[in-house]
Structures are given as structure tokens and as C-alpha cells.
Design an enzyme around this catalytic site. Structure first.
Site, PDB file in Angstrom:
ATOM      1  CB  CYS A   2       6.219  13.511 -12.142  1.00  0.00           C
ATOM      2  SG  CYS A   2       7.970  13.831 -12.057  1.00  0.00           S
ATOM      3  CG  ASN A  99       4.973  10.899 -14.809  1.00  0.00           C
ATOM      4  OD1 ASN A  99       6.050  10.609 -14.304  1.00  0.00           O
ATOM      5  ND2 ASN A  99       3.904  10.145 -14.694  1.00  0.00           N
ATOM      6  CD  GLU A 484       6.412  -4.633   3.199  1.00  0.00           C
ATOM      7  OE1 GLU A 484       7.307  -4.703   2.331  1.00  0.00           O
ATOM      8  OE2 GLU A 484       5.571  -3.729   3.207  1.00  0.00           O
ATOM      9  CE  LYS A 488       6.225  -0.270   4.004  1.00  0.00           C
ATOM     10  NZ  LYS A 488       5.800  -1.170   2.967  1.00  0.00           N
TER      11      LYS A 488
HETATM   12  O1  M6R Z   1       3.159   0.080  -7.264  1.00  0.00           O
HETATM   13  P1  M6R Z   1       4.102  -1.048  -7.037  1.00  0.00           P
HETATM   14  O2  M6R Z   1       3.565  -2.089  -6.132  1.00  0.00           O
HETATM   15  O3  M6R Z   1       4.585  -1.666  -8.326  1.00  0.00           O
HETATM   16  O4  M6R Z   1       5.350  -0.391  -6.346  1.00  0.00           O
HETATM   17  C1  M6R Z   1       6.492  -1.130  -6.026  1.00  0.00           C
HETATM   18  C2  M6R Z   1       7.386  -0.367  -5.070  1.00  0.00           C
HETATM   19  O5  M6R Z   1       7.795   0.841  -5.629  1.00  0.00           O
HETATM   20  C3  M6R Z   1       6.686  -0.088  -3.732  1.00  0.00           C
HETATM   21  O6  M6R Z   1       6.242  -1.262  -3.122  1.00  0.00           O
HETATM   22  C4  M6R Z   1       7.647   0.644  -2.779  1.00  0.00           C
HETATM   23  O7  M6R Z   1       8.703  -0.187  -2.421  1.00  0.00           O
HETATM   24  C5  M6R Z   1       6.897   1.150  -1.542  1.00  0.00           C
HETATM   25  N1  M6R Z   1       7.376   2.445  -1.181  1.00  0.00           N
HETATM   26  C6  M6R Z   1       7.071   0.257  -0.365  1.00  0.00           C
HETATM   27  O8  M6R Z   1       6.419   0.742   0.761  1.00  0.00           O
END
Ligand code: M6R
Length: 611
Positions: A2, A99, A484, A488
């Protein structure tokens, strides 16, 4: 999760809010809405993206000098017009955006229903709003006091912003656990979830802390705690330029951010790494180097891509520092009563610095006396502020929901920290230390080489875009890169993908291999090379399609694979910063080939501020 934006001042509020919502849309795009206040309080909201709201407002009276907007990632209640924010109170006098999550909303809702309140939406937000209004009516008090009383009963996380039809010169906001930035202009104030809607107008900002209340007029900002004591706002200068939050000619933010990596890794190393002197300067680490280098144990915590960075770092730290490392999903760590001792070092990794799971895990570890080191991208974010020490990744704003440049910057920072600790402990010899410094130094140039694969990877994505599943395999330092790559692909192209350590394949996933399954091997030249060649043979024998990321001159795998992405040679410890990039491009072009909105994949949000 949000996005919120608000404005009060002499400008027309709606254009400021609309532009702000577009910049914050990466935080959620299930619905959006605005509330505008002049003599009357008007609320407009719509399911879908901000552009749909904008279209629906053509021809409407949008004139106002105070207003707020919200872009939603649904938690309570499905995405529809009814559940979109802002919400209006029962009397219609108040409007609120939120939020976060109000965890005890069911209890509050029941109390209010017993009093005769009827709810128009399924949200926890509408409950909190009416709870505030109810307090105000019962106590005959002002809105500010009612908010304070209400928040003392609230369990959960929130940023809320309220408008009151009867006081059109005032905005009230409060925060606990979700981000809130105030922009201070000349005779005007801005509020937002991050600085991107503000930077165009002012660089002077105040980051609101948990349990603080902001009372904003055009020319006045009052900060208070929930005990009604005034707090002096700490005004900071934003170190960010407009160009950083624009697409700069790229079709998508994700592609721009992939292509920014030579520069972001360079920025991350700049001023820190000195290959001539053989030093790494990181003030936040140096200050605590004794604590870090004498730690009995290091625990890396994070989520998603940041968790993957922790997995790579586990191998790097154990290899270089000889300190045991564990890597934990922040969400699991918090709720399984973890054994944490005073003296343990927690490295909390986060791009946004606002991930709720990581924040609560940090709080838990702190309670047990651990030392928290934050590796964070967003300056001034919650995790940066609650950590005992830290190092910023300096990757600049990452707007594409899929994390790309933040990952490589996290790896660069974590490698530098490991090298500093190893040097301090004497667990690395000078030759290896200097070699790795030079290898790190050469990463930005090598990334430029990798990016030349762009066109070839676009064709590869076309070739495999109809695949239903994909397997990503890697060993050693590249194991987490395989995870990773799979993450992706699934988040951007919605192709189901699994990442596995290559050797684990024969313990189960090999059953999936047939001629329709692309198997992506991350197989750069390293100490596991011979072993992974055998794993490739195993897939080939079962007619799987082999796509491999390999080092230059690797004719062995080249002769076995159906398709190769060839990247420059690098030390195995550094290689993940290069080997991940073809996988980012492959995911990007697969999503584009399938016609998806890669910057805003379905059901996701950039910053996950709920547990
Ligand atoms: O902001 P953060 O690095 O803490 O976020 C962690 C995950 O939410 C973030 O890496 C998420 O998995 C992404 N969408 C990956 O591309």
C-alpha cells in the site's frame, strides 16, 4: 505494501497526489483512491491501477488544497471499489487511508457493531476509522486526542492519515511499523510512504518514528508521541535525484535497473574499496569490528531476494571468516522461539528496509541481546534505524517489483563486510585478500560485458516462453543464484520454476525431467565444476533442455547444452554478482514475451509491510 500520499498547502492537491500515487504504485495496485477536502470532503476510489482511477475522475470537481491518496495491496477484503481506500466514517465527516494491518480489528468491529455501526467494506481500516470517530463522539474530544486514545488499543502495524471535514486546514497522521515520510516545503507539507512523491517539491524531510503522531497544517508541523508530548522533528536532506525515479528511456523500471548494475555496484564500492592501499573503509562496520570479528555465530535474516543474498553470504563468510553462519527466513525465525545469545550477530538484509517479517525478527533478536547489523538499501528506512550498526547498499531507488540491482549491491556489501572481518580475525592471507579486492573492483566492468547478452537472452526467452515449468540448478556459491533465478522467473513470467542445489536433483526433482522441461544450470567455472558437469549429463540423458550460464572458454558445457549464456571469468566467491544477471534478463524477457506488466506483477507488492 500500500502506498499513501497526502498534501496540504497552496497548490492544487489532486495533481500532486495523482503523481505521487503513480510513483508509489509499485507498493500495490489492487485499487486506488483519493480524498479531497475544501468546504466538503469528496472521496473517489476505483478497483485496479491508478490510471483507471484517473480516467474515472475526468470531469469531476477535483479542486482542493488538502487531500490524500492511496494505492492498495489487498489484505482484508477482496480488491474492489468498496474495499478501496480512502474510507469514510459512519457520519461521513472523517476520511482515512491506511497502510498495514490492524490485528485486533475483529474485536473492535464486534464492539462497534454492538453499538449499531454498519460497515460498508470488509476492511480493518474502516473499523479503525469508526473506532476513532466513536471515541471522539463519546469523549467529546478533538480528532487528535481520539486518534491517540484509539491507537493505544490497536494491535498491529499502521500508517494512517485522516482528514476531518470540520478542520480543512489540518491533516493528522500516525505511524507504527509502516513507513511515513513528511516533506517540508515553503508553506506546504507532503506525506508519503517513501520519498519518491516528495522529491520533486522539496529535499527536506522528516522520517516519522513508531508511535508518533504528526499534525500538519500548510505552515506548521507538530510531532507528538502517544502520550501527547511534543517531539522536535529531525529534518534531513534527501540524497536522491528525480532521474533516479524515472524510467530514463527504458521500457520498464526492471530493465533500467538491470542495466544500472555496473553503476550501482560501482557506487556501492566507491569510497570503500581501495585496491591500491588494500583497504575497505566502512565506518559503520569499523566502529563495531571487535564485536563482529569475535562473534561466535552470525545469523543472516531476510526475505525473498534478500534471503538469497544471505545464502550466498553464508558461503562467503564461512569461507573467509571461519565463523558459523545460519541463514533464516525472517518470518520463520520470529515465530519459532529461536535460540539467540547475547553476542550473536544478526545481519538483517533488506532492500526496502520496511519488510515487516524482517522488522519483527530483528525485534525478537534484540530482545535476546543480539547485535543487529543492517544491510539496507533505502536510507532512513525502519530497518536502518532499528539496527545497531549497518552498511547501506547505495543501489538507488529500486522501483520494479522484482529485485535486481539491490541483490548485486547486497552481495557487494556483504562480501566487503566478510573481507573486513576476515582481515581482522587473520583468517585470510594477504594474497587471497588482495586478489578478492581486485576481483571486486573489476565487477562493474564485467557486468557491462554480461549485459551485452541482452539481445541473445531476449531470443532465448522467446524460445522457452511456452514452458509450463523450469528447473534452476546450481552448486556452491551459485546454488542461491539458482534459487534467485527461479524466483525471478516465477514472479515476472508466472512460469512455475524451482531452484535446487544441483546435486539434490537426483533425490527427487529428476522425476520432472523430460523433453519439455528447460533446466537452467548456473555453472560458472569453480571448484564444483566437474560435479555440475555430471549433473548436466544426468539431465541430458533424460532429454531435458539444458540452458547454462557458463564462464568464457568452457567448451565442455558448451558442447552439452542446448543454449548457453557466456559470462566473464571471475573468482567463485564473486561470480554470483555476474551469474545472476543473465537470469534477471531471462525472467524479464519471458514476462515481456508473454505480455505481462513486469514492473507490477500480479498479487505482488514491492514493500511487504505486513507479516
Ligand atoms: O525489501 P526487502 O529486500 O526486505 O524485500 C524482501 C522481499 O519481499 C523481496 O526480495 C521480494 O521477494 C522481491 N519481489 C523479489 O524480487
Amino acid at each position: 505494501m500500500c502506498g499513501i500520499v497526502a498534501y496540504i498547502g497552496p497548490r492544487e492537491a489532486y495533481p500532486v497526489i495523482l503523481k505521487g500515487l503513480k510513483r508509489l504504485e509499485y507498493r500495490g495496485y489492487d485499487s486506488s483512491g483519493v480524498a479531497l477536502l475544501n468546504d466538503e470532503l469528496r472521496v473517489y476510489k476505483k478497483k485496479g491501477k491508478v490510471a483507471e482511477l484517473e480516467d474515472s475522475l475526468v470531469g469531476k470537481d477535483l479542486h482542493a488544497h488538502a487531500g490524500m491518496g492511496h494505492t492498495r495491496w489487498a489484505t482484508h477484503g477482496e480488491p474492489n471499489d468498496r474495499n478501496a481506500h480512502p474510507h469514510s466514517s459512519a457520519s461521513g465527516r472523517l476520511a482515512m487511508i491506511h497502510n498495514g494491518i490492524i490485528e485486533n480489528y475483529t474485536q473492535l468491529k464486534q464492539e462497534l457493531m454492538r453499538k449499531g455501526y454498519v460497515f460498508k467494506s470488509d476492511t480493518d481500516t474502516e473499523v479503525l476509522l469508526n473506532f476513532i470517530e466513536d471515541i471522539q463522539q463519546n469523549n467529546q474530544c478533538g480528532l487528535e486526542e481520539a486518534v491517540r486514545i484509539a491507537l493505544k488499543r490497536v494491535v498491529g502495524a499502521y500508517v494512517i492519515v485522516l482528514l476531518d471535514r470540520d478542520t480543512p486546514d489540518t491533516l493528522i497522521a500516525a505511524r507504527k511499523g509502516s513507513p511515513l515520510v513528511i516533506g517540508i516545503g515553503k508553506g506546504e507539507h507532503f506525506l508519503a510512504s517513501d520519498a519518491s512523491p516528495i522529491i520533486e517539491y522539496t529535499k527536506e524531510v522528516v522520517y516519522v518514528n513508531d508511535y508518533e503522531l504528526a499534525i500538519l497544517k500548510s505552515d506548521e508541523l507538530i510531532l507528538k508521541n502517544l502520550g501527547n508530548d511534543k517531539i522536535t522533528p529531525f529534518i534531513q536532506k534527501l540524497d536522491m535525484e528525480m532521474a533516479a525515479i524515472e524510467k530514463g528511456g527504458y521500457e520498464h523500471f526492471m530493465l533500467k535497473e538491470i542495466f544500472e548494475q555496473p553503476a550501482t555496484i560501482f557506487d556501492c564500492l566507491r569510497g570503500r574499496l581501495d585496491v591500491v592501499k588494500g583497504t575497505i573503509t566502512m565506518a559503520g562496520i569499523q566502529q563495531h569490528i571487535e564485536k563482529l570479528s569475535t562473534a561466535k555465530r552470525i545469523i543472516m535474516i531476510g526475505c525473498g531476494t534478500s534471503w538469497h543474498a544471505g545464502l550466498v553470504a553464508e558461503y562467503v563468510f564461512e569461507e573467509l571468516c571461519r565463523i558459523p553462519v545460519e541463514v533464516e527466513y525472517a518470518s520463520e525465525f520470529r515465530y519459532r522461539n529461536p535460540v539467540v545469545h547475547p553476542g550473536d550477530v544478526i545481519i538483517a538484509i533488506s532492500q526496502s528496509g520496511e519488510t515487516a517479517d524482517t522488522i519483527v525478527a530483528i525485534e525478537k533478536a534484540k530482545e535476546n541481546g543480539a547485535f543487529i547489523l543492517g544491510v539496507v538499501n533505502v536510507v532512513g528506512s525502519s530497518i536502518a534505524r532499528i539496527s545497531n550498526a549497518g552498511a547501506y547498499t547505495h543501489a538507488g531507488p529500486e522501483i520494479g517489483v522484482a529485485s535486481t540491482k539491490a541483490f548485486t549491491a547486497q552481495l557487494a556489501v556483504l562480501t566487503m563486510i566478510a573481507l573486513k572481518i576476515a582481515k581482522e580475525r587473520g583468517s585470510i592471507d594477504t594474497t587471497r585478500y588482495m586478489h578478492l579486492l581486485n576481483e571486486l573492483h573489476s565487477v562493474p566492468e564485467k557486468v557491462k560485458e554480461v549485459l551485452k547478452l541482452n539481445g541473445a537472452i531476449q531470443k532465448l526467452a522467446e524460445k522457452y516462453k511456452e514452458a509450463k515449468d523450469a528447473l534452476y540448478l546450481g552448486r556452491g556459491y551459485n546454488f542461491a543464484v539458482a534459487l534467485e533465478g527461479a524466483l525471478k522467473l516465477k514472479e515476472i513470467s508466472y512460469i512455475h520454476a524451482e531452484g535446487y542445489p544441483a546435486a539434490e536433483m537426483k533425490h527427487g526433482p529428476i522425476a520432472l525431467v523430460d523433453e519439455a522441461l528447460p533446466v537452467v544450470f548456473v555453472a560458472t567455472r569453480d571448484s564444483y565444476h566437474e560435479k555440475i558437469v555430471s549433473n548436466i549429463q544426468e539431465v541430458k540423458a533424460r532429454k531435458g533442455k539444458i540452458v547454462a550460464v557458463i564462464s568464457e572458454g568452457d567448451t565442455i558445457i558448451e558442447s552439452m547444452a542446448d543454449d548457453c549464456m557466456v559470462i566473464p571469468e571471475a573468482d567463485e566467491l564473486i561470480a554470483p554478482m555476474l551469474s545472476v544477471i543473465p537470469l534477471q534478463l531471462l525472467a524479464y524477457y519471458s514476462g515481456v514475451a508473454k505480455g505481462y506488466d513486469v514492473d507490477k506483477p500480479r498479487n505482488l507488492a514491492k514493500s511487504v509491510t505486513v507479516e
